[in-house]
Each structure stands twice: as structure tokens, then as C-alpha cells.
Design a protein around this motif. Structure first.
Motif, short mmCIF file in Angstrom:
data_model
loop_
_atom_site.label_atom_id
_atom_site.label_comp_id
_atom_site.label_asym_id
_atom_site.label_seq_id
_atom_site.Cartn_x
_atom_site.Cartn_y
_atom_site.Cartn_z
N GLY A 33 38.52 47.11 44.71
CA GLY A 33 39.47 48.21 44.61
C GLY A 33 40.34 48.13 43.39
N VAL A 34 40.76 46.90 43.03
CA VAL A 34 41.65 46.72 41.88
C VAL A 34 40.96 47.16 40.59
CG1 VAL A 34 42.82 45.00 40.45
CG2 VAL A 34 43.03 44.91 42.93
N SER A 35 39.69 46.84 40.45
CA SER A 35 38.95 47.18 39.23
C SER A 35 38.83 48.69 39.05
CB SER A 35 37.55 46.55 39.28
OG SER A 35 36.82 46.89 38.14
N ASP A 36 38.68 49.43 40.14
CA ASP A 36 38.62 50.89 40.04
C ASP A 36 39.99 51.49 39.72
OD1 ASP A 36 35.91 51.27 40.46
OD2 ASP A 36 36.11 51.26 42.63
N TYR A 37 41.05 50.71 39.95
CA TYR A 37 42.40 51.24 39.75
C TYR A 37 42.97 50.90 38.37
CZ TYR A 37 47.33 52.27 40.64
OH TYR A 37 48.60 52.77 40.57
N ILE A 38 42.85 49.64 37.94
CA ILE A 38 43.46 49.23 36.67
C ILE A 38 42.43 49.03 35.56
CG2 ILE A 38 45.33 48.13 37.92
CD1 ILE A 38 44.15 45.42 37.13
N GLY A 39 41.15 49.07 35.88
CA GLY A 39 40.13 48.91 34.84
C GLY A 39 39.31 47.65 35.01
N ARG A 40 38.14 47.66 34.36
CA ARG A 40 37.20 46.54 34.51
C ARG A 40 37.67 45.30 33.75
NH1 ARG A 40 35.68 50.25 38.02
NH2 ARG A 40 33.91 51.57 37.43
N ARG A 41 38.09 45.49 32.50
CA ARG A 41 38.38 44.33 31.65
C ARG A 41 39.58 43.54 32.16
NH1 ARG A 41 39.78 44.85 25.27
NH2 ARG A 41 41.42 46.16 26.16
N SER A 42 40.68 44.22 32.49
CA SER A 42 41.88 43.51 32.96
C SER A 42 41.60 42.76 34.25
CB SER A 42 43.02 44.51 33.16
OG SER A 42 43.35 45.15 31.94
N THR A 43 40.85 43.39 35.16
CA THR A 43 40.52 42.74 36.43
C THR A 43 39.66 41.51 36.20
OG1 THR A 43 40.60 44.89 37.53
CG2 THR A 43 39.52 43.10 38.71
N PHE A 98 41.77 38.62 34.71
CA PHE A 98 42.65 38.05 35.72
C PHE A 98 41.87 37.13 36.66
CE2 PHE A 98 44.47 38.23 40.01
CZ PHE A 98 45.73 37.70 39.76
N ALA A 99 40.71 37.60 37.13
CA ALA A 99 39.89 36.78 38.02
C ALA A 99 39.37 35.54 37.30
CB ALA A 99 38.72 37.61 38.56
N LEU A 100 39.04 35.68 36.02
CA LEU A 100 38.52 34.55 35.25
C LEU A 100 39.59 33.48 35.05
CD1 LEU A 100 36.06 33.46 33.72
CD2 LEU A 100 36.92 34.61 31.68
N GLY A 139 32.04 37.80 39.23
CA GLY A 139 30.64 38.21 39.25
C GLY A 139 30.44 39.69 39.44
N MET A 140 31.18 40.28 40.39
CA MET A 140 31.01 41.69 40.70
C MET A 140 31.48 42.59 39.55
SD MET A 140 32.72 43.77 43.86
CE MET A 140 34.34 43.20 43.34
N VAL A 141 32.66 42.32 39.01
CA VAL A 141 33.21 43.14 37.94
C VAL A 141 32.38 42.99 36.67
CG1 VAL A 141 35.24 43.59 36.51
CG2 VAL A 141 35.52 43.03 38.93
N ALA A 142 31.93 41.76 36.39
CA ALA A 142 31.10 41.54 35.20
C ALA A 142 29.81 42.35 35.26
CB ALA A 142 30.79 40.05 35.05
N TYR A 143 29.19 42.37 36.43
CA TYR A 143 27.93 43.10 36.55
C TYR A 143 28.13 44.60 36.36
CZ TYR A 143 23.32 44.41 38.12
OH TYR A 143 22.04 44.93 38.16
N VAL A 144 29.16 45.14 36.99
CA VAL A 144 29.43 46.57 36.86
C VAL A 144 29.74 46.92 35.40
CG1 VAL A 144 31.02 48.42 37.49
CG2 VAL A 144 30.18 46.85 39.24
N PHE A 203 38.65 34.46 25.98
CA PHE A 203 38.65 35.20 24.71
C PHE A 203 37.78 36.45 24.78
CE2 PHE A 203 39.77 30.84 23.49
CZ PHE A 203 40.92 31.08 22.74
N ILE A 204 37.05 36.61 25.87
CA ILE A 204 36.25 37.83 26.05
C ILE A 204 37.14 39.07 26.01
CG2 ILE A 204 34.89 39.10 27.77
CD1 ILE A 204 33.60 36.49 28.57
N TYR A 205 38.40 38.92 26.41
CA TYR A 205 39.32 40.06 26.43
C TYR A 205 39.43 40.71 25.06
CZ TYR A 205 43.51 42.81 27.30
OH TYR A 205 44.40 43.84 27.42
#
Length: 366
Positions: free
Chosen positions: A13-23, A26-28, A62-67, A122-124
Motif C-alpha cells: 500500500g505504501v508504494s502505491d501512495y508515496i512511490g516505488r523508489r522511496s518505498t 526505506f525498506a532497503l 523484493g515486491m517493490v523491486a519487481y514491480v 546508492f540506487i536512489y
């Protein structure tokens, strides 16, 4: 497994709200901290707590990276990118086993396998935000800038004016947020999500064949397991065939889901399916209490039913991925959406510049 389940729920849910990269970042960061910290604890309780936290952040990474990967490539490269992601995952598992062969102390092994996460932060500054997600939030101009950046990185010299996103249906403004409840509000998306939750997906015919192969292999294992030593050897062969079928289904599970679920709730949808998969993973060991025959019969029936249910889902091969929930609802009726596209001030300014450029061109021609 419980940690991964919670991570899928939260980060989807967070990734759909604030974006893929930031989520993802944060998880990383969370994964890098708790994974390295687990190597220095001397409390069994705290170690178990950290393992749950590791699962929590792994579920997000894993989930956010794949999407993100599937949203940043074209349709023709989506299967290749998704398969490479799964392939690297398998290579990592084999590499970890090789590393464990040389590092016998588990604390050194944890540090050696966890410390590299620190460098991935540094992927950010390297990987941009998903242009599809930006477009779904009404941030068209930013999405076009990222496409221009990707084009330049690929060696294609194009101008900003040459890139224009065509939004076929309603683009959601940044003030509108979506979540898990939106997955079940509309009839078509609700049906597809429930089938996906049961089977955890794959492309339509491929998934059907793979799941049915795994299911019937379970039945054959039961049939040959009572036929002496030779029968037991044959049952092992069918068990491996079943494993192959289910592995084939898993290799395309995320690809098909990403192609079915619209951009505005894609991570929530993937998270929903992953939650169901984690629940099944938690309950699966309990099936051993049913006995050998009943356990394989249960797995066989659920696999076959899952394969048949996938035939109720639409084929996505060669199709454009949906951007909004309206796209999913109109997919089976071929209705044209009538809603308007919402744009921001930067997009309006960009359009005015293009209009001015065209007017100047017309004046010079005259």
C-alpha cells in the motif's frame, strides 16, 4: 514467513501512495540495519524478533523491486526482465550456500551476506522513479522527463517536445490515494484478484498447464508410492516433475499479476497476492498432520483447481498494461472511458510552450 507477510501488506500500500523508489530505499535501509544487527545479538528472543524484521523488510524490497523493474521496461522486454529477476534470486541462493561452505561461523556468514546491502542504497541516485506510477498520479511532465532521461542513457538523442505521453483513460491526481479496499470494490477487478489470491497466478495458458501438471503429479505420487521399491522410485520422479511444474508457474507469477493489475493499485495487488501466498506457506507444514495420502491429495486438488480458475482470467500477452481501475473494468466490455485526464501546472506550461513553438513556426512559414 510472518515477517514477509506483514511486509507485503505494509509496503504494498505504501508504494502505491508515496512511490516505488522511496518505498524501496526505506525498506532497503531497514533490511541493511536489522540484518547486520542480527549477527551481534546474544539473545535468542531478540534474534527471533530480528528475523521477523528481516522478513518484513525483505517483503518490501523484493515486491517493490519487481514491480519497478516491470514498469520501467517496454512490453517486449517485460518477460525477460522479470525472468532475470527470478534468475538472480536463484543465483543468490546458490551463492549463499557456497559462502556458507567457507564461512563456518554463522555470525561471519550473516555479516558477509548482509553488509553488501549498505552499498545498494546508492540506487536512489541511479534508478529513477517509475514513470508509469508518476503518470498514474497525474504527474505527466515528470514522467516524460524520466522517459527522456532513459532515452538519453540508451544513446537516443531526442528532444523533450518529441516525448508525449498518451493517457487513454482517467489519470488519477496526486490527491487521490488507493489501497487494498479498491482491489475489491469493482466487479471485474474483484473477480481477477480473488482468482489470483487463490492461485498466485501466472500467464493464462502457461499457468493453467503448469499448475495442472503439478496437481496431477501429486496424484501420481500417491498412486506409485504403494508399489514397492520401484514404485517409490517412480513416485520420486513424479514429485520432481510436479516441482518443475510449480516452479514454472512461480517464474511467471509476478509477470502476469503486473500485467493484470492497474498501475494505481499494482503494488497493493501484488502485496495482496503475496499475503495469500505467505498464509499458505505458514499453513502448508501443518498439512503433514493429515498423513501422506491426504496431504498430497490436498496439494493436488488445489493445484488443479487453481489451474482451471486461471482460464477465467484474460490473456495479457501483447496487451497494454492497465493504468487505472477503469481500464480493468472496461477491458471485458470494450467500452471507451469518458473521464477526463487531470494534469498539473507544469504540464499546462509545457503544453503552452509547444503551442507557442507551433505558432512561431506557422508565422515563419507565412
Amino acid at each position: 514467513m510472518v515477517g514477509v507477510l506483514l511486509g507485503n501488506f505494509v509496503f504494498g500500500g505504501v508504494s502505491d501512495y508515496i512511490g516505488r523508489r522511496s518505498t524501496f530505499i526505506f525498506a532497503l535501509i531497514g533490511l541493511a540495519v536489522v540484518a547486520n544487527l542480527s549477527a551481534f545479538t546474544h539473545s535468542l528472543f531478540f534474534f527471533c524478533f530480528l528475523r521477523v524484521c528481516i522478513g518484513f523488510f525483505v517483503g518490501g524490497v523484493g515486491m517493490v523491486a519487481y514491480v519497478t523493474i516491470t514498469e520501467c521496461v517496454g512490453s517486449s522486454q517485460k518477460v525477460f526482465a522479470g525472468s532475470m529477476f527470478q534468475g538472480v534470486f536463484s543465483i543468490g541462493i546458490m551463492g549463499f550456500a557456497l559462502m556458507a561452505n567457507f564461512l563456518r561461523d554463522w555470525r561471519y556468514l550473516v555479516v558477509a551476506s548482509s553488509f553488501p546491502f549498505c552499498f545498494f542504497i546508492f540506487i536512489y541516485w541511479i534508478v529513477p522513479e517509475s514513470s508509469r506510477w508518476l503518470a498514474s498520479q497525474g504527474r505527466i511532465s515528470e514522467a516524460e522527463d524520466i522517459l527522456l532521461y532513459i532515452a538519453h542513457k540508451n544513446g537516443n538523442e531526442v528532444k523533450k517536445s518529441a516525448i508525449e505521453l498518451v493517457v487513454p483513460s482517467k489519470t488519477i491526481s496526486s490527491t487521490k490515494s488507493y489501497g487494498y479496499t479498491d482491489l475489491l470494490k469493482t466487479p471485474v477487478l474483484r473477480k481477477e484478484m480473488l482468482i489470483q489470491a487463490f492461485s498466485c497466478l501466472g500467464r493464462r495458458k502457461c499457468m493453467c498447464l503448469s499448475m495442472i501438471t503439478g496437481g496431477f503429479s501429486c496424484f501420481l505420487v500417491i498412486a506409485f508410492s504403494q508399489s514397492g521399491e520401484f514404485g517409490k522410485s517412480v513416485s520420486v520422479v513424479f514429485a520432481l516433475i510436479g516441482k518443475m511444474g510449480l516452479s514454472a508457474a512461480f517464474s511467471v507469477v509476478y509477470i502476469y499479476s503486473c500485467e493484470l493489475i492497474p498501475t494505481v493499485v499494482r503494488n497493493s495487488g501484488i502485496g495482496f497476492c503475496s499475503i495469500c501466498a505467505r498464509i499458505a506457506g505458514i499453513l502448508a507444514p501443518m498439512a503433514t498432520s493429515l498423513g501422506f495420502f491426504n496431504m498430497y491429495a490436498l496439494f493436488g486438488f488445489t493445484s488443479v483447481i487453481s489451474g482451471v480458475l486461471n482460464l477465467k482470467l484474460p490473456e495479457t500477452f501483447g496487451m497494454t498494461s492497465p493504468e487505472s481501475i477503469d481500464d480493468v473494468e472496461n477491458r471485458t466490455t470494450n467500452k471507451q472511458p469518458t473521464s477526463t485526464t487531470m494534469v498539473d501546472s507544469e504540464t499546462v506550461h509545457d503544453m503552452e510552450e509547444r503551442i507557442s513553438m507551433l505558432q512561431n513556426t506557422d508565422t515563419s512559414v507565412t
